[in-house]
Design a protein around this motif. Structure first.
Motif, PDB file in Angstrom:
ATOM      1  N   PRO A 155      -9.341 -11.188 -47.797  1.00 38.01           N
ATOM      2  CA  PRO A 155      -8.146 -11.914 -47.343  1.00 38.01           C
ATOM      3  C   PRO A 155      -6.849 -11.130 -47.538  1.00 38.01           C
ATOM      4  O   PRO A 155      -5.928 -11.225 -46.707  1.00 38.01           O
ATOM      5  N   VAL A 156      -6.755 -10.342 -48.619  1.00 37.78           N
ATOM      6  CA  VAL A 156      -5.550  -9.546 -48.854  1.00 37.78           C
ATOM      7  C   VAL A 156      -5.375  -8.512 -47.755  1.00 37.78           C
ATOM      8  O   VAL A 156      -4.266  -8.249 -47.284  1.00 37.78           O
ATOM      9  N   VAL A 157      -6.491  -7.929 -47.296  1.00 38.23           N
ATOM     10  CA  VAL A 157      -6.442  -6.921 -46.241  1.00 38.23           C
ATOM     11  C   VAL A 157      -6.168  -7.569 -44.883  1.00 38.23           C
ATOM     12  O   VAL A 157      -5.588  -6.942 -43.993  1.00 38.23           O
ATOM     13  N   LEU A 158      -6.576  -8.830 -44.718  1.00 36.48           N
ATOM     14  CA  LEU A 158      -6.383  -9.508 -43.434  1.00 36.48           C
ATOM     15  C   LEU A 158      -4.917  -9.814 -43.150  1.00 36.48           C
ATOM     16  O   LEU A 158      -4.489  -9.800 -41.985  1.00 36.48           O
ATOM     17  N   PHE A 159      -4.128 -10.098 -44.174  1.00 32.91           N
ATOM     18  CA  PHE A 159      -2.730 -10.499 -43.970  1.00 32.91           C
ATOM     19  C   PHE A 159      -1.930  -9.471 -43.168  1.00 32.91           C
ATOM     20  O   PHE A 159      -1.223  -9.846 -42.226  1.00 32.91           O
ATOM     21  N   PRO A 160      -1.971  -8.168 -43.503  1.00 31.69           N
ATOM     22  CA  PRO A 160      -1.202  -7.203 -42.709  1.00 31.69           C
ATOM     23  C   PRO A 160      -1.658  -7.107 -41.260  1.00 31.69           C
ATOM     24  O   PRO A 160      -0.838  -6.849 -40.371  1.00 31.69           O
ATOM     25  N   ILE A 161      -2.972  -7.318 -40.998  1.00 26.39           N
ATOM     26  CA  ILE A 161      -3.443  -7.286 -39.610  1.00 26.39           C
ATOM     27  C   ILE A 161      -2.826  -8.444 -38.835  1.00 26.39           C
ATOM     28  O   ILE A 161      -2.356  -8.277 -37.708  1.00 26.39           O
ATOM     29  N   ARG A 162      -2.861  -9.628 -39.429  1.00 27.85           N
ATOM     30  CA  ARG A 162      -2.286 -10.792 -38.754  1.00 27.85           C
ATOM     31  C   ARG A 162      -0.793 -10.597 -38.524  1.00 27.85           C
ATOM     32  O   ARG A 162      -0.268 -10.941 -37.457  1.00 27.85           O
ATOM     33  N   ARG A 163      -0.117 -10.017 -39.485  1.00 31.54           N
ATOM     34  CA  ARG A 163       1.322  -9.762 -39.318  1.00 31.54           C
ATOM     35  C   ARG A 163       1.562  -8.766 -38.186  1.00 31.54           C
ATOM     36  O   ARG A 163       2.477  -8.939 -37.381  1.00 31.54           O
ATOM     37  N   ALA A 164       0.723  -7.719 -38.110  1.00 29.92           N
ATOM     38  CA  ALA A 164       0.881  -6.729 -37.043  1.00 29.92           C
ATOM     39  C   ALA A 164       0.641  -7.351 -35.677  1.00 29.92           C
ATOM     40  O   ALA A 164       1.385  -7.074 -34.711  1.00 29.92           O
ATOM     41  N   ILE A 165      -0.379  -8.213 -35.577  1.00 26.38           N
ATOM     42  CA  ILE A 165      -0.664  -8.882 -34.305  1.00 26.38           C
ATOM     43  C   ILE A 165       0.494  -9.778 -33.892  1.00 26.38           C
ATOM     44  O   ILE A 165       0.892  -9.814 -32.714  1.00 26.38           O
ATOM     45  N   GLN A 166       1.052 -10.505 -34.859  1.00 22.24           N
ATOM     46  CA  GLN A 166       2.192 -11.375 -34.539  1.00 22.24           C
ATOM     47  C   GLN A 166       3.407 -10.567 -34.107  1.00 22.24           C
ATOM     48  O   GLN A 166       4.148 -10.976 -33.207  1.00 22.24           O
ATOM     49  N   GLN A 167       3.618  -9.415 -34.721  1.00 22.51           N
ATOM     50  CA  GLN A 167       4.740  -8.568 -34.349  1.00 22.51           C
ATOM     51  C   GLN A 167       4.573  -8.008 -32.939  1.00 22.51           C
ATOM     52  O   GLN A 167       5.548  -7.849 -32.207  1.00 22.51           O
ATOM     53  N   LEU A 168       3.330  -7.681 -32.559  1.00 24.32           N
ATOM     54  CA  LEU A 168       3.080  -7.072 -31.261  1.00 24.32           C
ATOM     55  C   LEU A 168       2.994  -8.096 -30.135  1.00 24.32           C
ATOM     56  O   LEU A 168       3.480  -7.857 -29.024  1.00 24.32           O
ATOM     57  N   ILE A 169       2.375  -9.251 -30.395  1.00 20.80           N
ATOM     58  CA  ILE A 169       2.114 -10.229 -29.328  1.00 20.80           C
ATOM     59  C   ILE A 169       3.113 -11.380 -29.345  1.00 20.80           C
ATOM     60  O   ILE A 169       3.501 -11.887 -28.283  1.00 20.80           O
TER      61      ILE A 169
END
Length: 504
Positions: free
Chosen positions: A382-396
């Motif tokens: 879950p700790v590693v998932l947070f930055p991915i979700r943030r990156a997706i939100q920033q891009l999309i």
């Protein structure tokens, strides 16, 4: 301290003197900063000018939806957990390929370089008041920089998540099999690794990944680190319990031959060297040690989200969080490598737990250690998932406020994709190798350096100033590491048909 003061301090203490005089610092280029991460530079400047007026009592949260409530200790737990990866299981093998002295030198260098890299990231964030990796890329190189940073973070962290779930897929059935006293896998559903990772993802990982704030995972991160400390203590204990040569692996008649005066044969020398610690050695496998150690300290996608949620955030405070975390992981890595290597010497395998199982498959302590490692890697996902979700939100979804439905859907889609990847791709090490060889040097060396060179104003630090020259050399070092890693992987494909694989 008010929320406004915390926001201002997190945006860069070096701009305070300008704000007091009512002027806008040169480092803030309001024409280039976008609203995509919820940060309005003109609004921020106005707020900071009016900060000392008593009538100012409220303002929207700056930078992100988070409010900076995470304590120093919890932030250390989260960042340490982000650093700690499955690569710790291969450090003893890495030491066997370098010798103790060379390994320690390389480990110190990589730890210091990682801390310096975080310093560059925090300096960039302080200059422009942005605490998102993707937005730093946008500030430095426009939309293209933002997309590249987001994609690299996404690729690297998906690779890390997949590696953790692969450990669950292959280790959890063995743990269950041993607990049940079975000699072989019966093929029942509860012994099927593919089914087990789905169950673990739904029951453990997904609920934690749905937390609104990364700071809440500080408790699970602390427990995860406790499991790894138990792993370390067990490795140290086993050093004094397992004799060398290992039973059934080395021939005891070769013991003590180095005390005799006659010339030993090549076979005798090889057998004898298995129980002698090498202080310094260089061989073909030594070249893989640098990428392995570099990957072991990758935590940079998590740095800025943790900085955002840090209570009373300042660059100095966040740098202290990073320094404490890196130091703690340095000690754990070093002790694990030394005691693991001094247990098995030349017999240590790339996955150290497998080496213990070869000695005594029914050892209850090692069984508990395997279970502890499983818990640790599961709680790290879950700790590693947070930055991915943030990156997706920033891009999309740039500029969108927090929304629970979007937050949940992205987490479910990410976990589903990673589960499918782990289930249906039988040999994913080649993919990991390419992703790891490109993303890790980019996140540690290249991106922080070029962001620093582009973002910090030339009026403040000219291109030929010592800090920017150091950053340029740092970026060049990253390209060297990337070329080395890719070359070793390709050479491995050509010679053996297998990938060396890099991982966190």
């Amino acid at each position: 301290m008010s929320a406004i003061e915390m926001q201002k301090r997190g945006g860069g203490e070096e701009d305070e003197s300008h704000m007091l005089n009512g002027s806008v610092p040169d480092s803030l280029d309001t024409d280039k900063v976008t609203l995509e991460d919820g940060y309005d530079p003109e609004e921020s400047i106005t707020t900071e000018k009016e900060e000392f007026l008593p009538q100012m009592s409220s303002k929207k949260t700056q930078f992100t939806d988070f409010e900076g409530k995470t304590s120093f200790g919890m932030s250390v737990f989260n960042l340490s957990n982000a650093i700690m990866g499955s690569g710790i299981l291969g450090l003893a093998y890495a030491m066997s390929n370098t010798g103790i002295v060379l390994f320690v030198i390389l480990l110190i260098c990589i730890a210091l370089l990682s801390a310096y890299s975080i310093h560059l990231l925090l300096k960039c964030a302080g200059v422009v008041g942005i605490r998102a990796y993707e937005q730093l890329g946008h500030r430095a190189f426009g939309q293209g920089g933002k997309i590249i940073a987001g994609l690299i973070i996404t690729m690297h962290n998906i690779g890390a998540m997949s590696s953790y779930l692969y450990i669950v897929k292959y280790e959890l059935p063995l743990v269950i099999q041993t607990f049940m006293g079975l000699v072989v896998n019966t093929g029942d559903w509860y012994m099927n690794g593919n089914i087990l990772i789905i169950i673990v993802s739904i029951l453990i990982i997904l609920p934690l990944a749905l937390m609104k704030h990364l700071g809440y995972l500080g408790y699970t991160s602390g427990f995860s680190l406790t499991c790894m400390v138990f792993f370390l203590i067990s490795v140290m204990y086993k050093k004094f319990q397992i004799p060398c040569p290992l039973n059934g692996t080395l021939h005891t008649e070769h013991e003590g031959l180095h005390y005799n005066g006659h010339n030993m044969t090549e076979e005798e020398e090889m057998a004898n060297s298995m129980c002698i610690a090498k202080i310094f050695t260089v061989k073909s496998e030594t070249a893989y040690t640098i990428p392995i150690l570099a990957f072991a300290f990758v935590c940079h996608p998590e740095v800025l989200p943790i900085y955002t949620e840090l209570r009373s955030p300042t660059k100095k405070r966040m740098q202290n969080v990073a320094n404490v975390s890196i130091l703690a992981m340095f000690v754990m890595y070093l002790l694990t490598a030394i005691f693991g290597y001094l247990t098995f010497y030349g017999n240590v395998e790339a996955e150290m737990l497998h080496t213990y199982s070869q000695v005594d498959p029914l050892d209850k302590l090692i069984l508990c250690v395997r279970l502890a490692v499983l818990v640790a890697v599961t709680l790290t996902v879950p700790v590693v998932l947070f930055p991915i979700r943030r990156a997706i939100q920033q891009l999309i979804f740039p500029g969108k406020a927090f929304h629970w439905v979007r937050h949940i859907i992205i987490a479910i889609c990410l976990l589903t994709f990673v589960n499918l990847l782990v289930i249906f791709v039988p040999n994913i090490r080649d993919i990991f190798g390419i992703i790891g060889a490109t993303s890790a040097p980019s996140l540690i060396f290249i991106l922080p350096s070029i962001f620093y060179i582009r973002i910090v104003p030339n009026e403040k630090e000219p291109l030929r100033s010592r800090p920017k020259l150091q950053a340029a050399i740092f970026a060049a070092l990253g390209f060297v590491f990337m070329i080395m890693s890719l070359s070793f992987i390709i050479a491995d494909w050509v010679t053996t048909g297998k990938s060396s694989g890099g991982g966190h």
